[in-house]
Motif scaffolding. Structure first.
Motif, short mmCIF file in Angstrom:
data_model
loop_
_atom_site.label_atom_id
_atom_site.label_comp_id
_atom_site.label_asym_id
_atom_site.label_seq_id
_atom_site.Cartn_x
_atom_site.Cartn_y
_atom_site.Cartn_z
N SER A 1 0.77 -1.12 0.03
CA SER A 1 0.09 -0.22 0.13
C SER A 1 0.76 1.25 -0.09
N ALA A 2 2.11 1.22 0.04
CA ALA A 2 3.19 2.26 -0.03
C ALA A 2 3.13 3.03 -1.49
N PHE A 3 2.50 2.53 -2.43
CA PHE A 3 2.64 2.75 -3.86
C PHE A 3 1.62 3.34 -4.34
N TYR A 4 1.60 4.58 -4.99
CA TYR A 4 0.70 5.17 -5.53
C TYR A 4 -0.12 4.45 -6.67
N PRO A 5 -1.49 4.69 -7.02
CA PRO A 5 -2.04 3.70 -8.05
C PRO A 5 -1.86 4.06 -9.32
N LEU A 6 -1.67 5.36 -9.63
CA LEU A 6 -1.61 5.86 -11.07
C LEU A 6 -0.69 5.03 -11.82
N PHE A 7 0.46 4.84 -11.74
CA PHE A 7 1.23 4.20 -12.50
C PHE A 7 1.21 2.81 -12.79
N PRO A 8 0.66 1.86 -11.62
CA PRO A 8 0.29 0.75 -11.95
C PRO A 8 -0.82 0.60 -12.91
N LEU A 9 -1.85 1.56 -12.75
CA LEU A 9 -3.14 1.53 -13.51
C LEU A 9 -2.60 1.92 -15.16
N VAL A 10 -1.55 2.95 -15.55
CA VAL A 10 -1.22 2.97 -16.67
C VAL A 10 -0.60 1.78 -17.30
N TRP A 11 0.21 1.25 -16.25
CA TRP A 11 0.99 -0.09 -16.82
C TRP A 11 -0.01 -1.10 -17.30
N LYS A 12 -1.15 -1.34 -16.39
CA LYS A 12 -2.16 -2.40 -16.34
C LYS A 12 -3.00 -2.16 -17.86
N TYR A 13 -3.34 -0.90 -18.12
CA TYR A 13 -4.08 -0.54 -19.31
C TYR A 13 -3.45 -0.20 -20.67
N SER A 14 -2.06 -0.13 -20.17
CA SER A 14 -1.55 0.00 -21.65
C SER A 14 -0.88 -1.21 -22.20
N HIS A 15 -1.06 -2.36 -21.50
CA HIS A 15 -0.82 -3.76 -21.80
C HIS A 15 0.88 -3.76 -22.54
N LEU A 16 1.59 -2.77 -21.82
CA LEU A 16 3.07 -2.84 -22.15
C LEU A 16 4.10 -3.77 -21.24
N GLY A 17 4.96 -4.48 -21.87
CA GLY A 17 5.95 -5.01 -20.99
C GLY A 17 6.62 -4.15 -20.06
N VAL A 18 7.81 -4.66 -19.43
CA VAL A 18 8.58 -3.96 -18.76
C VAL A 18 9.48 -2.86 -19.70
N VAL A 19 9.87 -3.45 -20.64
CA VAL A 19 10.62 -2.31 -21.70
C VAL A 19 9.81 -1.21 -22.05
N GLY A 20 8.74 -1.75 -22.44
CA GLY A 20 7.57 -0.82 -22.96
C GLY A 20 7.32 0.31 -22.12
N ILE A 21 6.88 0.08 -20.85
CA ILE A 21 6.86 0.74 -19.80
C ILE A 21 7.83 1.76 -19.56
N SER A 22 9.07 1.30 -19.70
CA SER A 22 10.41 2.14 -19.57
C SER A 22 10.35 3.02 -20.29
N LEU A 23 10.13 2.50 -21.42
CA LEU A 23 10.22 3.76 -22.93
C LEU A 23 9.02 4.85 -22.63
N LEU A 24 8.01 4.35 -22.03
CA LEU A 24 6.72 5.29 -21.87
C LEU A 24 7.25 6.19 -20.81
N ASN A 25 7.92 5.51 -19.60
CA ASN A 25 8.25 6.57 -18.82
C ASN A 25 9.42 7.59 -19.41
N VAL A 26 10.20 7.32 -20.25
CA VAL A 26 11.02 8.23 -20.83
C VAL A 26 10.22 9.45 -21.62
N PHE A 27 8.97 9.12 -22.20
CA PHE A 27 8.04 10.11 -22.65
C PHE A 27 7.35 10.94 -21.77
N PHE A 28 7.14 10.26 -20.57
CA PHE A 28 6.61 11.01 -19.63
C PHE A 28 7.55 11.90 -18.95
N PHE A 29 8.64 11.38 -18.50
CA PHE A 29 9.75 12.31 -18.22
C PHE A 29 9.90 13.59 -18.99
#
Length: 131
Positions: free
Chosen positions: A68-96
């Motif tokens: 419960s120490a983790f905020y829910p937005l990032f897990p939800l983005v990861w879940k609904y984007s259906h990206l793998g670990v590398v894909g979500i890492s690249l999406l993080n670069v875009f968000f950054f």
């Protein structure tokens, strides 16, 4: 002018993130780095909690504790984007890059200041699956 500054800052940060991965490839090819970022070595530490929250929600386990120490937005983005670990890492670069562009245009940073802020070593967390 503001749109141009935003876009310029966005490109600086996006290219910075992509160069980060390109340098890892370069160092790997020269046998200076043992492995490249992949599903197994990016899915460690907090990334396992984010993935678990996205897949199963918040849970308590006597062995693992509570997530419960983790905020829910990032897990939800990861879940609904259906990206793998590398894909979500690249999406993080875009968000950054988008966040960096917003902040640097808000404070009207010049190019030298942008490069100084981008070179902060702790920004590496923007290129892995962390929020």
């Amino acid at each position: 002018m503001a749109k141009r500054e935003f876009f310029q800052s966005f490109l600086y940060a996006l290219l910075y993130g992509l160069v980060f991965y390109a340098l890892q490839l370069f160092f790997h090819q020269r046998t200076m780095v043992a492995s490249l970022p992949n599903e197994s070595n990016l899915h460690i530490w907090d990334a396992t909690y984010y993935k678990e929250i996205g897949d199963l929600g918040y849970r308590y386990s006597a062995e693992k504790g509570m997530n419960s120490a983790f905020y829910p937005l990032f897990p939800l983005v990861w879940k609904y984007s259906h990206l793998g670990v590398v894909g979500i890492s690249l999406l993080n670069v875009f968000f950054f890059a988008a966040g960096f562009a917003f902040i640097s245009s808000l404070f009207k940073l010049n190019s030298a200041d942008k490069f100084i802020f981008l070179s902060v070593p702790s920004f590496f967390i923007a290129f892995v699956p962390y929020s």
